[in-house]
Design a protein around this motif. Structure first.
Motif, PDB file in Angstrom:
ATOM      1  N   ARG A  10       0.854  -1.181   0.000  1.00 26.67           N
ATOM      2  CA  ARG A  10       0.000   0.000   0.000  1.00 26.67           C
ATOM      3  C   ARG A  10       0.896   1.238   0.000  1.00 26.67           C
ATOM      4  O   ARG A  10       2.079   1.170   0.315  1.00 26.67           O
ATOM      5  CB  ARG A  10      -0.979  -0.002   1.159  1.00 26.67           C
ATOM      6  CG  ARG A  10      -0.350   0.014   2.498  1.00 26.67           C
ATOM      7  CD  ARG A  10      -1.428   0.061   3.578  1.00 26.67           C
ATOM      8  NE  ARG A  10      -0.769   0.330   4.828  1.00 26.67           N
ATOM      9  CZ  ARG A  10      -0.917  -0.377   5.917  1.00 26.67           C
ATOM     10  NH1 ARG A  10      -1.735  -1.391   5.939  1.00 26.67           N
ATOM     11  NH2 ARG A  10      -0.273  -0.076   7.014  1.00 26.67           N
ATOM     12  N   VAL A  11       0.328   2.374  -0.360  1.00 26.30           N
ATOM     13  CA  VAL A  11       1.088   3.615  -0.479  1.00 26.30           C
ATOM     14  C   VAL A  11       1.442   4.144   0.909  1.00 26.30           C
ATOM     15  O   VAL A  11       0.663   4.055   1.844  1.00 26.30           O
ATOM     16  CB  VAL A  11       0.268   4.664  -1.261  1.00 26.30           C
ATOM     17  CG1 VAL A  11       1.018   5.971  -1.353  1.00 26.30           C
ATOM     18  CG2 VAL A  11      -0.052   4.150  -2.649  1.00 26.30           C
ATOM     19  N   SER A  29       3.884  -3.085 -10.554  1.00 28.64           N
ATOM     20  CA  SER A  29       2.751  -2.982  -9.629  1.00 28.64           C
ATOM     21  C   SER A  29       2.944  -1.817  -8.663  1.00 28.64           C
ATOM     22  O   SER A  29       2.008  -1.065  -8.379  1.00 28.64           O
ATOM     23  CB  SER A  29       2.583  -4.279  -8.834  1.00 28.64           C
ATOM     24  OG  SER A  29       2.211  -5.329  -9.672  1.00 28.64           O
ATOM     25  N   PHE A  30       4.170  -1.655  -8.177  1.00 25.03           N
ATOM     26  CA  PHE A  30       4.491  -0.550  -7.281  1.00 25.03           C
ATOM     27  C   PHE A  30       4.267   0.792  -7.984  1.00 25.03           C
ATOM     28  O   PHE A  30       3.631   1.697  -7.436  1.00 25.03           O
ATOM     29  CB  PHE A  30       5.934  -0.679  -6.795  1.00 25.03           C
ATOM     30  CG  PHE A  30       6.423   0.490  -6.001  1.00 25.03           C
ATOM     31  CD1 PHE A  30       5.998   0.697  -4.700  1.00 25.03           C
ATOM     32  CD2 PHE A  30       7.325   1.392  -6.547  1.00 25.03           C
ATOM     33  CE1 PHE A  30       6.446   1.776  -3.965  1.00 25.03           C
ATOM     34  CE2 PHE A  30       7.781   2.473  -5.827  1.00 25.03           C
ATOM     35  CZ  PHE A  30       7.346   2.663  -4.526  1.00 25.03           C
ATOM     36  N   VAL A  31       4.767   0.911  -9.202  1.00 25.73           N
ATOM     37  CA  VAL A  31       4.656   2.168  -9.941  1.00 25.73           C
ATOM     38  C   VAL A  31       3.190   2.486 -10.262  1.00 25.73           C
ATOM     39  O   VAL A  31       2.768   3.642 -10.171  1.00 25.73           O
ATOM     40  CB  VAL A  31       5.535   2.145 -11.210  1.00 25.73           C
ATOM     41  CG1 VAL A  31       5.257   3.346 -12.099  1.00 25.73           C
ATOM     42  CG2 VAL A  31       7.006   2.105 -10.832  1.00 25.73           C
ATOM     43  N   VAL A  32       2.409   1.477 -10.611  1.00 14.22           N
ATOM     44  CA  VAL A  32       0.982   1.705 -10.861  1.00 14.22           C
ATOM     45  C   VAL A  32       0.322   2.218  -9.586  1.00 14.22           C
ATOM     46  O   VAL A  32      -0.470   3.167  -9.619  1.00 14.22           O
ATOM     47  CB  VAL A  32       0.293   0.413 -11.361  1.00 14.22           C
ATOM     48  CG1 VAL A  32      -1.225   0.537 -11.276  1.00 14.22           C
ATOM     49  CG2 VAL A  32       0.715   0.109 -12.783  1.00 14.22           C
ATOM     50  N   GLN A  33       0.663   1.616  -8.462  1.00 16.94           N
ATOM     51  CA  GLN A  33       0.050   2.038  -7.203  1.00 16.94           C
ATOM     52  C   GLN A  33       0.397   3.484  -6.861  1.00 16.94           C
ATOM     53  O   GLN A  33      -0.481   4.265  -6.509  1.00 16.94           O
ATOM     54  CB  GLN A  33       0.457   1.112  -6.071  1.00 16.94           C
ATOM     55  CG  GLN A  33      -0.350   1.361  -4.816  1.00 16.94           C
ATOM     56  CD  GLN A  33      -0.048   0.369  -3.741  1.00 16.94           C
ATOM     57  OE1 GLN A  33       1.047   0.391  -3.195  1.00 16.94           O
ATOM     58  NE2 GLN A  33      -1.000  -0.494  -3.460  1.00 16.94           N
ATOM     59  N   GLY A  35       1.331   5.716  -8.957  1.00 13.56           N
ATOM     60  CA  GLY A  35       0.749   6.542 -10.006  1.00 13.56           C
ATOM     61  C   GLY A  35      -0.710   6.882  -9.723  1.00 13.56           C
ATOM     62  O   GLY A  35      -1.209   7.911 -10.162  1.00 13.56           O
ATOM     63  N   ASN A  36      -1.363   6.008  -8.997  1.00 15.75           N
ATOM     64  CA  ASN A  36      -2.761   6.232  -8.612  1.00 15.75           C
ATOM     65  C   ASN A  36      -2.900   6.883  -7.240  1.00 15.75           C
ATOM     66  O   ASN A  36      -4.013   7.018  -6.733  1.00 15.75           O
ATOM     67  CB  ASN A  36      -3.523   4.900  -8.629  1.00 15.75           C
ATOM     68  CG  ASN A  36      -3.688   4.361 -10.026  1.00 15.75           C
ATOM     69  OD1 ASN A  36      -3.830   5.104 -10.981  1.00 15.75           O
ATOM     70  ND2 ASN A  36      -3.635   3.046 -10.151  1.00 15.75           N
ATOM     71  N   ASP A  37      -1.787   7.275  -6.653  1.00 20.03           N
ATOM     72  CA  ASP A  37      -1.788   7.916  -5.337  1.00 20.03           C
ATOM     73  C   ASP A  37      -2.565   9.235  -5.424  1.00 20.03           C
ATOM     74  O   ASP A  37      -2.317  10.052  -6.303  1.00 20.03           O
ATOM     75  CB  ASP A  37      -0.344   8.165  -4.901  1.00 20.03           C
ATOM     76  CG  ASP A  37      -0.214   8.652  -3.474  1.00 20.03           C
ATOM     77  OD1 ASP A  37      -1.237   8.846  -2.791  1.00 20.03           O
ATOM     78  OD2 ASP A  37       0.937   8.838  -3.037  1.00 20.03           O
ATOM     79  N   THR A  38      -3.487   9.450  -4.516  1.00 15.36           N
ATOM     80  CA  THR A  38      -4.303  10.664  -4.533  1.00 15.36           C
ATOM     81  C   THR A  38      -3.744  11.768  -3.633  1.00 15.36           C
ATOM     82  O   THR A  38      -4.326  12.850  -3.560  1.00 15.36           O
ATOM     83  CB  THR A  38      -5.751  10.349  -4.111  1.00 15.36           C
ATOM     84  OG1 THR A  38      -5.739   9.774  -2.805  1.00 15.36           O
ATOM     85  CG2 THR A  38      -6.413   9.402  -5.100  1.00 15.36           C
ATOM     86  N   ASP A  39      -2.622  11.512  -2.977  1.00 17.26           N
ATOM     87  CA  ASP A  39      -2.011  12.512  -2.105  1.00 17.26           C
ATOM     88  C   ASP A  39      -1.162  13.464  -2.950  1.00 17.26           C
ATOM     89  O   ASP A  39      -0.141  13.064  -3.513  1.00 17.26           O
ATOM     90  CB  ASP A  39      -1.161  11.813  -1.042  1.00 17.26           C
ATOM     91  CG  ASP A  39      -0.590  12.782  -0.034  1.00 17.26           C
ATOM     92  OD1 ASP A  39       0.330  13.545  -0.411  1.00 17.26           O
ATOM     93  OD2 ASP A  39      -1.036  12.768   1.124  1.00 17.26           O
TER      94      ASP A  39
END
Length: 83
Positions: A10-11, A29-33, A35-39
């Motif tokens: 998790r981020v 998978s890490f980079v996609v996660q 990349g979708n970080d909303t912070d």
């Protein structure tokens, strides 16, 4: 403090990234996660971050390019930690 993303998945806040023993799939998978970080604060920091890939971690050219598009500095070697 080191955090193993493979266990956490998790981020979280971090100052630099080190890939020691990861596959292309793990890295992607890490980079996609992130990349979708909303912070917004974390998102603004990724392009300035250092990403170090351990010499024993063999990644494809495609994965390396993904990392270069995500982080400010991507290199193979040991991290340059600031005391």
């Amino acid at each position: 403090q080191r955090v193993n993303w493979l266990r956490r998945q998790r981020v979280f806040d971090f100052d630099w990234v080190e890939f020691v023993n990861a596959t292309d799939r793990d890295v992607e998978s890490f980079v996609v996660q992130i990349g979708n970080d909303t912070d917004d604060w974390r998102q603004s920091r990724y392009p300035q971050m250092q990403c170090v890939i351990s010499p024993q971690c063999v990644l494809s050219e495609n994965t390396l390019q993904i990392l270069k598009n995500t982080f400010g500095e991507v290199r193979v070697g040991e991290p340059q930690r600031v005391a």
